[in-house]
Enzyme design. Structure first.
Site, PDB file in Angstrom:
ATOM      1  N   CYS A  52       1.177  -0.725   0.450  1.00 55.91           N
ATOM      2  CA  CYS A  52      -0.196   0.097   0.164  1.00 55.91           C
ATOM      3  C   CYS A  52       0.788   1.035  -0.143  1.00 55.91           C
ATOM      4  CB  CYS A  52      -0.305   0.370   1.159  1.00 55.91           C
ATOM      5  SG  CYS A  52      -1.896  -1.339   1.254  1.00 55.91           S
ATOM      6  N   ARG A 129      -8.256  -4.048  -2.769  1.00 60.56           N
ATOM      7  CA  ARG A 129      -7.395  -3.143  -4.032  1.00 60.56           C
ATOM      8  C   ARG A 129      -8.221  -2.355  -5.499  1.00 60.56           C
ATOM      9  NH1 ARG A 129      -2.357  -2.860  -1.447  1.00 60.56           N
ATOM     10  NH2 ARG A 129      -1.553  -4.643  -0.739  1.00 60.56           N
TER      11      ARG A 129
END
Ligand code: BEZ
Length: 224
Positions: A52, A129
């Protein structure tokens, strides 16, 4: 137990579900943020995690590209604003990149549920995601989903944004692996007259009457 509404995922062509949510710039209403701009709305599984960090710092590095393409960025994870702020500061200190686009603190998962960002088979507590491309009219135009352990491709995110904007501006379609500057696909003919014109056209690259490519005039690119 999930309700049917929670399971429903927005689809391409749907109006982006509106919401008000707390974020790193305070309360944010999507329909206000979206006014007159494209929005790329993306979720990440958790703050202070390595994949991330690479992804969101890369979004921040590309902020000039996105603003020059009339596009605002909007992040989301199931973390608190305090966690987001600490992570943004940590990334700034360590990587010299400022993730100053808003990141939603979706602690009750209500926004993530609305956007189908929770995939319980992958994680019960973290969003996958996801990337939603929302046009200035508030319509979802393209959706990507990636699992927790694979980072997204920033070049592809930029490529499809330009492709969507080019398709709108030029009323054309884009072929496999298209990138800016390459030939576009002229929509297939809808009448016999258009078909005859196309058969007789010697200026475009023509495989057959239904597969014709052309180079865009520079003025057709003006908005992008
Ligand atoms: C990561 O961003 O590195 C990550 C987050 C959640 C699960 C796996 C990896």
């Amino acid at each position: 137990m999930e309700t049917n509404e929670e399971k429903a995922m927005p689809r391409i062509g749907d109006r982006a579900p509106d919401f008000v949510s707390n974020s790193t710039i305070g309360d944010l209403r999507l329909s206000d943020y979206n006014q007159g701009s494209w929005v790329i709305f993306f979720s990440h599984p958790a703050d202070f995690t390595p994949v991330c960090t690479t992804e969101l710092s890369e979004f921040a590095r590309e902020k000039e590209f996105f603003s020059s393409h009339h596009t605002k960025l909007l992040g989301l994870s199931i973390d608190s604003v305090h966690s987001h702020l600490a992570w943004v500061k940590n990334v700034k200190d360590n990587l010299d990149v400022y993730m100053d686009f808003p990141i939603l603190a979706d602690l009750d998962m209500s926004v993530a549920q609305k956007y189908g960002m929770m995939h319980p088979g992958e994680s019960e507590t973290a969003a996958v995601r996801a990337v939603f491309f929302i046009d200035p009219q508030g319509i979802i135009r393209l959706i990507m989903y990636y699992p927790l352990n694979v980072g997204r491709n920033m070049e592809e995110i930029k490529r499809v944004l330009v492709a969507l904007q080019t398709a709108d501006d030029c009323s054309c379609a884009l072929p496999v692996n298209w990138s800016k500057g390459e030939k576009v696909i002229v929509p297939p003919p809808k009448t016999l007259k258009e078909m005859e014109q196309r058969i007789n056209d010697t200026t475009s690259e023509k495989v057959d009457f239904y597969l014709v490519k052309k180079t865009l005039d520079i003025t057709e690119y003006q908005k992008n």
